[in-house]
Design a protein around this motif. Structure first.
Motif, short mmCIF file in Angstrom:
data_model
loop_
_atom_site.label_atom_id
_atom_site.label_comp_id
_atom_site.label_asym_id
_atom_site.label_seq_id
_atom_site.Cartn_x
_atom_site.Cartn_y
_atom_site.Cartn_z
N ILE A 33 0.86 -1.19 0.00
CA ILE A 33 0.00 0.00 0.00
C ILE A 33 0.89 1.24 0.00
CG2 ILE A 33 -1.71 1.35 1.27
CD1 ILE A 33 -2.81 -1.22 2.42
N ALA A 34 0.61 2.17 -0.90
CA ALA A 34 1.32 3.45 -0.95
C ALA A 34 0.32 4.55 -0.61
CB ALA A 34 1.92 3.68 -2.33
N LEU A 77 4.40 -0.77 3.35
CA LEU A 77 3.62 0.47 3.43
C LEU A 77 4.56 1.61 3.08
CD1 LEU A 77 0.99 1.98 4.26
CD2 LEU A 77 1.94 2.12 6.58
N THR A 78 4.35 2.21 1.90
CA THR A 78 5.19 3.31 1.45
C THR A 78 4.46 4.63 1.66
OG1 THR A 78 6.35 1.96 -0.19
CG2 THR A 78 6.40 4.35 -0.51
N LEU A 79 5.08 5.54 2.39
CA LEU A 79 4.47 6.83 2.72
C LEU A 79 5.24 7.96 2.06
CD1 LEU A 79 3.86 6.25 6.55
CD2 LEU A 79 2.28 5.82 4.66
N TYR A 80 4.53 8.77 1.29
CA TYR A 80 5.14 9.92 0.62
C TYR A 80 5.29 11.03 1.65
CZ TYR A 80 6.07 12.52 -3.76
OH TYR A 80 6.65 13.21 -4.82
N ALA A 81 6.47 11.11 2.25
CA ALA A 81 6.69 12.02 3.37
C ALA A 81 7.17 13.40 2.94
CB ALA A 81 7.69 11.39 4.34
N PHE A 82 8.00 13.45 1.86
CA PHE A 82 8.56 14.73 1.42
C PHE A 82 9.05 14.56 -0.01
CE2 PHE A 82 11.68 18.15 1.07
CZ PHE A 82 11.08 19.19 1.78
N MET A 194 14.45 2.82 -7.26
CA MET A 194 14.63 2.82 -5.81
C MET A 194 13.77 1.76 -5.12
SD MET A 194 14.71 6.90 -4.99
CE MET A 194 15.91 7.99 -5.80
N THR A 195 12.75 1.28 -5.82
CA THR A 195 11.85 0.28 -5.25
C THR A 195 12.21 -1.13 -5.69
OG1 THR A 195 10.37 0.73 -7.12
CG2 THR A 195 9.88 1.85 -5.05
N SER A 196 13.43 -1.34 -6.13
CA SER A 196 13.83 -2.63 -6.70
C SER A 196 13.60 -3.81 -5.76
CB SER A 196 15.30 -2.59 -7.13
OG SER A 196 16.13 -2.30 -6.02
N LYS A 197 13.60 -3.55 -4.45
CA LYS A 197 13.42 -4.64 -3.48
C LYS A 197 11.95 -4.92 -3.18
CE LYS A 197 15.94 -2.69 -0.31
NZ LYS A 197 16.62 -2.47 0.99
N HIS A 198 11.06 -4.09 -3.72
CA HIS A 198 9.65 -4.20 -3.37
C HIS A 198 8.79 -4.51 -4.60
CE1 HIS A 198 10.86 -2.47 0.42
NE2 HIS A 198 11.31 -1.39 -0.20
N GLU A 199 7.66 -5.14 -4.36
CA GLU A 199 6.67 -5.31 -5.40
C GLU A 199 6.04 -3.95 -5.69
OE1 GLU A 199 3.79 -8.12 -4.13
OE2 GLU A 199 5.25 -9.69 -3.69
N ASP A 200 5.48 -3.79 -6.89
CA ASP A 200 4.76 -2.56 -7.19
C ASP A 200 3.54 -2.45 -6.26
OD1 ASP A 200 6.53 -1.97 -9.21
OD2 ASP A 200 5.23 -2.68 -10.83
N LEU A 218 5.70 6.99 -10.58
CA LEU A 218 5.01 7.00 -11.87
C LEU A 218 5.16 5.68 -12.62
CD1 LEU A 218 6.00 10.61 -13.01
CD2 LEU A 218 3.92 9.88 -11.83
N TRP A 219 6.31 5.06 -12.55
CA TRP A 219 6.53 3.76 -13.21
C TRP A 219 5.79 2.66 -12.44
CZ3 TRP A 219 9.16 1.71 -17.49
CH2 TRP A 219 9.41 0.34 -17.45
N GLN A 220 5.92 2.68 -11.13
CA GLN A 220 5.45 1.58 -10.31
C GLN A 220 3.93 1.51 -10.21
OE1 GLN A 220 7.70 3.91 -9.56
NE2 GLN A 220 9.43 3.08 -8.42
N LEU A 221 3.23 2.62 -10.45
CA LEU A 221 1.78 2.66 -10.26
C LEU A 221 0.99 2.30 -11.53
CD1 LEU A 221 1.50 5.93 -8.14
CD2 LEU A 221 1.33 3.59 -7.31
N ALA A 222 1.65 1.72 -12.52
CA ALA A 222 1.01 1.46 -13.81
C ALA A 222 -0.30 0.67 -13.68
CB ALA A 222 1.98 0.72 -14.74
N TYR A 223 -0.33 -0.34 -12.81
CA TYR A 223 -1.54 -1.16 -12.65
C TYR A 223 -2.04 -1.18 -11.21
CZ TYR A 223 -1.14 -2.79 -17.42
OH TYR A 223 -1.11 -2.83 -18.79
N THR A 224 -1.73 -0.13 -10.49
CA THR A 224 -2.17 0.00 -9.11
C THR A 224 -3.63 0.46 -9.05
OG1 THR A 224 0.07 0.54 -8.37
CG2 THR A 224 -1.73 1.23 -6.94
#
Length: 258
Positions: A33-34, A77-82, A194-200, A218-224
């Motif tokens: 979850i982002a 859980l990825t949080l857009y902090a800054f 930067m997210t290479s260790k995580h699933e999209d 932008l790349w990772q959210l293609a099918y989110t």
């Protein structure tokens, strides 16, 4: 004197939440979850408070949502902090935001360790103050052996810069012979991000009523699956996360198929 009505109301809400958690876990929950945590400033303005008061209140919400996501079985859980664009904000606000990781992680770290949560960060560390980096790196060291939820802070992060840097790295590796350009595909390119260790992300949540990505993954959210809410981040509660996950479970994900 203890207000018995408030006490029992709180108890009832706790039991109701536990029932909802049990129900949700009967179906697949989002693995990743982002969240774009938006609305801190507007929350403060509505109360005639300085913007930093909204950020401080929002920090408390991070605590609650992290614990619930972990209990639900979410893996990341990825949080857009800054963001890389947030440096344009007033200096006093930026300075406060740079102190928040130290304050938040300083008080929350024992709970994170107890909850088996691992702290990670993605973003450009070189531009961050040393006290900010030190606080995050300490949390990462102290939780590195935990194997529960990954609490991933996107701090000084911008997706366009991330993608450009990945392209540069791919070109350099092709020139040096490390990578054959004919082997380049989506999976290989993703390994340079930067997210290479995580699933999209399976689910993206954005609060405050704004309907845009703001240069986030932008790349990772293609099918989110996206879930937007008018609720300001400091007012975001466990019931809102439950609502978002329930809606996710009711959607059909086709990934371009039928």
């Amino acid at each position: 004197m203890l207000d018995k009505r408030k006490f029992w109301k709180k108890q009832d809400e706790s039991y109701e939440l536990q029932d909802q958690i049990i129900s949700i876990k009967k179906q697949p929950v989002p693995s990743h979850i982002a969240i774009i945590m938006d609305g801190n400033g507007r929350w403060a303005k509505k109360r005639a408070l300085p913007r930093i008061a909204g950020h401080h209140e929002g920090m408390k919400v991070v605590r609650k949502i992290t614990k619930l996501a972990n209990e639900l079985g979410v893996k990341t859980l990825t949080l857009y902090a800054f963001s890389t664009e947030n440096w344009k904000r007033p200096k006093m606000e930026v300075d406060y935001l740079m102190k928040l990781p130290e304050e938040f992680l300083g008080s929350f770290l024992p709970e994170l360790i107890e909850e088996n949560v691992r702290v990670e960060m993605m973003g450009y560390r070189d531009s961050l103050p040393s006290h900010t980096v030190n606080a995050v790196e300490k949390a990462m060291r102290d939780t590195q052996n935990n194997n529960g939820l990954v609490l991933n802070f996107a701090l000084n992060y911008g997706s366009r810069s991330e993608i450009l840097d990945a392209v540069k790295s791919v070109l350099n590796d092709c020139k040096s012979g490390i990578l054959n350009e004919n082997e380049l595909n989506e999976e290989v390119f993703s390994s340079y991000l930067m997210t290479s260790k995580h699933e999209d992300p399976d689910l993206l949540i954005r609060t405050s009523g704004e309907i845009r990505l703001s240069n986030f993954m932008l790349w990772q959210l293609a099918y989110t699956e996206f879930w937007f809410t008018e609720v300001l981040w400091p007012d975001f509660s466990e019931k809102h996360l439950i609502e978002a996950v329930r809606e996710f479970q009711n959607r059909q994900r086709r990934f371009g198929g039928v």
